[in-house]
Scaffold this motif. Structure first.
Motif, PDB file in Angstrom:
ATOM      1  N   UNK A 211      -5.019  -3.290   3.035  1.00 34.09           N
ATOM      2  CA  UNK A 211      -4.094  -3.092   1.958  1.00 34.09           C
ATOM      3  C   UNK A 211      -4.089  -3.875   0.919  1.00 34.09           C
ATOM      4  N   UNK A 212      -3.584  -5.049   1.140  1.00 35.14           N
ATOM      5  CA  UNK A 212      -3.671  -6.304   0.170  1.00 35.14           C
ATOM      6  C   UNK A 212      -4.865  -6.592  -0.525  1.00 35.14           C
ATOM      7  N   UNK A 213      -6.098  -6.844   0.129  1.00 36.69           N
ATOM      8  CA  UNK A 213      -7.320  -6.927  -0.584  1.00 36.69           C
ATOM      9  C   UNK A 213      -7.778  -6.026  -1.526  1.00 36.69           C
ATOM     10  N   UNK A 214      -7.310  -4.700  -1.200  1.00 36.86           N
ATOM     11  CA  UNK A 214      -7.627  -3.416  -2.085  1.00 36.86           C
ATOM     12  C   UNK A 214      -6.694  -3.687  -3.464  1.00 36.86           C
ATOM     13  N   UNK A 219      -1.341  -4.861  -8.460  1.00 36.32           N
ATOM     14  CA  UNK A 219       0.140  -4.830  -8.389  1.00 36.32           C
ATOM     15  C   UNK A 219       0.950  -5.587  -9.596  1.00 36.32           C
ATOM     16  N   UNK A 220       1.963  -4.869  -9.923  1.00 41.17           N
ATOM     17  CA  UNK A 220       2.437  -3.735  -9.117  1.00 41.17           C
ATOM     18  C   UNK A 220       1.744  -2.471  -9.736  1.00 41.17           C
ATOM     19  N   UNK A 221       1.684  -1.577  -8.637  1.00 40.54           N
ATOM     20  CA  UNK A 221       1.025  -0.415  -8.806  1.00 40.54           C
ATOM     21  C   UNK A 221       1.920   0.680  -9.264  1.00 40.54           C
ATOM     22  N   UNK A 257      -8.187   5.093  -2.094  1.00 37.36           N
ATOM     23  CA  UNK A 257      -8.909   4.173  -1.267  1.00 37.36           C
ATOM     24  C   UNK A 257      -7.849   3.329  -0.306  1.00 37.36           C
ATOM     25  N   UNK A 258      -6.670   3.071  -0.890  1.00 36.56           N
ATOM     26  CA  UNK A 258      -5.697   2.546   0.214  1.00 36.56           C
ATOM     27  C   UNK A 258      -5.397   3.528   1.218  1.00 36.56           C
ATOM     28  N   UNK A 259      -4.953   4.806   0.946  1.00 37.10           N
ATOM     29  CA  UNK A 259      -4.704   5.681   2.000  1.00 37.10           C
ATOM     30  C   UNK A 259      -5.775   5.903   3.071  1.00 37.10           C
ATOM     31  N   UNK A 260      -6.911   6.031   2.575  1.00 34.77           N
ATOM     32  CA  UNK A 260      -8.286   6.436   3.268  1.00 34.77           C
ATOM     33  C   UNK A 260      -8.359   5.193   4.186  1.00 34.77           C
ATOM     34  N   UNK A 261      -8.371   4.072   3.714  1.00 37.86           N
ATOM     35  CA  UNK A 261      -8.513   2.746   4.607  1.00 37.86           C
ATOM     36  C   UNK A 261      -7.424   2.716   5.631  1.00 37.86           C
ATOM     37  N   UNK A 262      -6.277   3.031   5.370  1.00 37.32           N
ATOM     38  CA  UNK A 262      -5.231   2.898   6.546  1.00 37.32           C
ATOM     39  C   UNK A 262      -5.352   3.969   7.666  1.00 37.32           C
ATOM     40  N   UNK A 281      -7.776  11.551   2.833  1.00 33.45           N
ATOM     41  CA  UNK A 281      -6.415  12.187   2.801  1.00 33.45           C
ATOM     42  C   UNK A 281      -6.114  12.859   1.738  1.00 33.45           C
ATOM     43  N   UNK A 282      -5.476  14.188   1.830  1.00 34.88           N
ATOM     44  CA  UNK A 282      -5.061  14.787   0.650  1.00 34.88           C
ATOM     45  C   UNK A 282      -3.810  14.187   0.081  1.00 34.88           C
ATOM     46  N   UNK A 283      -3.768  13.379  -0.905  1.00 33.76           N
ATOM     47  CA  UNK A 283      -2.610  12.907  -1.441  1.00 33.76           C
ATOM     48  C   UNK A 283      -1.920  13.638  -2.295  1.00 33.76           C
TER      49      UNK A 283
END
Length: 358
Positions: A211-214, A219-221, A257-262, A281-283
């Motif tokens: 998460x943090x590498x992405x 930030x802040x996003x 990218x973040x949610x897919x990686x999680x 993921x369907x955001x």
């Protein structure tokens, strides 16, 4: 029926296994020979032995590993008349100790070498994770979208819809509580405290590893909740209306990218499946849902209020009048491991773990 050339895959501790038939019905309360009937135990090619646990030595020719398995899955490991456990023991040349009813001990595997002990543990994990995926979710990873400004805008939106739209099936009970506005990243089944602790550990690891590498340079996003859409093809016959989410100050697709990686991270840990087999993921943020119909403000929104077929509603007028409604902006400050059917003092879902991104 599965395509035999493209079998379903199950990730356990960073390893990939082929699944024979995931449609087989598994009763939660009965013992089944899951390994015999459902799983083809076959490691996909792996370059490294990346198991994140140790096998310890008992003496010069005996090794063991011990690990927690929720009592809800022990029957699956034992199998009908003990056949599953006996088969694993025979194939891996190990001795598997499973706690008896009422005991709080861990599962322990003994073997003459490290490889056989690990092989038995992997086979048990395949059984447990396959059974886990068939249970109803108890927890989900969420991104809260309930800042004071967004909640105020949502209440204004709700009041305007109810006063201006007289559409079929549209009523106040369909609206989610403003305090529960969120993005669902993925769902999972955690049956006891040990599993909740492990999922919390994984979420903390995910923060540091993916998460943090992405996000570190963004930030802040800021996330903007703006615009409406729906889940099916006919706006006059919908069950869910949702708000769309977009990045407010950075490139498009960063949140995706973040949610897919999680999800990929938890999928490979064997704790989460990919919704509908999708890679992405369907955001979205659910705003109205037909499953809420008929409930009072005190009712739980996670389950239908009565056991009957859901009634759709006509969302065409809402979409026409409020398609580009802007609910406002929120800074992405935390990601939660949330508990379904449980509400915290702030009106949001009870938190099992929270990682802060500030």
């Amino acid at each position: 029926m599965n395509d035999i050339l493209r079998p379903d895959l199950l990730w356990i501790e960073g390893r990939c296994y082929r699944v024979n038939d995931p449609t087989t019905d598994i009763s939660f309360h009965q013992e089944h020979d899951l390994f015999e009937n459902e799983m083809i135990y076959e490691d996909m090619p792996q370059e490294d032995d990346d198991d994140d646990y140790e096998v310890e030595m008992v003496d010069s020719n005996r090794f063991y590993t011990t690990f927690h398995v929720s009592k809800h899955y022990l029957g699956h490991i034992i199998g009908k008349k003990g056949t599953t456990r006996m088969r694993i023991q025979r194939d891996t040349k190990t001795d598997i100790k499973i706690p008896k009813l009422g005991e709080t001990k861990d599962v322990t595997i003994y073997g003459s070498n490290v490889a056989s002990v690990k092989a038995a543990r992997r086979r048990i994990n395949v059984i447990v994770m396959s059974a886990r995926m068939k249970n109803h979710s108890t927890h989900f990873i969420s991104i809260p979208m309930n800042s004071p400004d967004i909640m105020k805008s949502f209440e204004s939106f709700k009041n305007s819809v109810l006063s201006e739209c007289q559409s079929r099936g549209l009523e106040e009970s369909l609206f989610i509580k403003a305090s529960k506005l969120h993005i669902t990243v993925g769902v999972m089944c955690l049956m006891d405290n040990e599993e909740r602790l492990l999922a919390s550990k994984y979420l903390t690891e995910a923060k540091e590893l993916i998460i943090m590498p992405i996000l570190k340079n963004y930030l802040p996003l800021r996330l903007r909740l703006k615009g409406l859409s729906y889940m099916n093809d006919d706006p006059k016959d919908v069950h869910v209306l949702y708000g769309t989410v977009e990045e407010d100050n950075v490139r498009d697709g960063l949140l995706q990218d973040v949610v897919d990686a999680i999800v990929e991270f938890f999928y490979k840990k064997g704790f989460m499946d990919k919704e509908f087999g999708r890679d992405h993921v369907k955001v979205h943020v659910t705003l109205l849902n037909s499953k809420y119909r008929g409930r009072s403000s005190r009712d739980d929104e996670d389950e239908p209020s009565i056991k009957q077929q859901r009634e759709s509603f006509d969302g065409s007028e809402v979409l026409k009048k409020f398609k580009d409604f802007d609910f406002g902006v929120i800074e992405l400050s935390s990601i939660h491991l949330s508990q379904r059917k449980s509400m915290g003092s702030d009106g949001f879902y009870q938190q099992t773990c929270v990682i802060n991104l500030n």
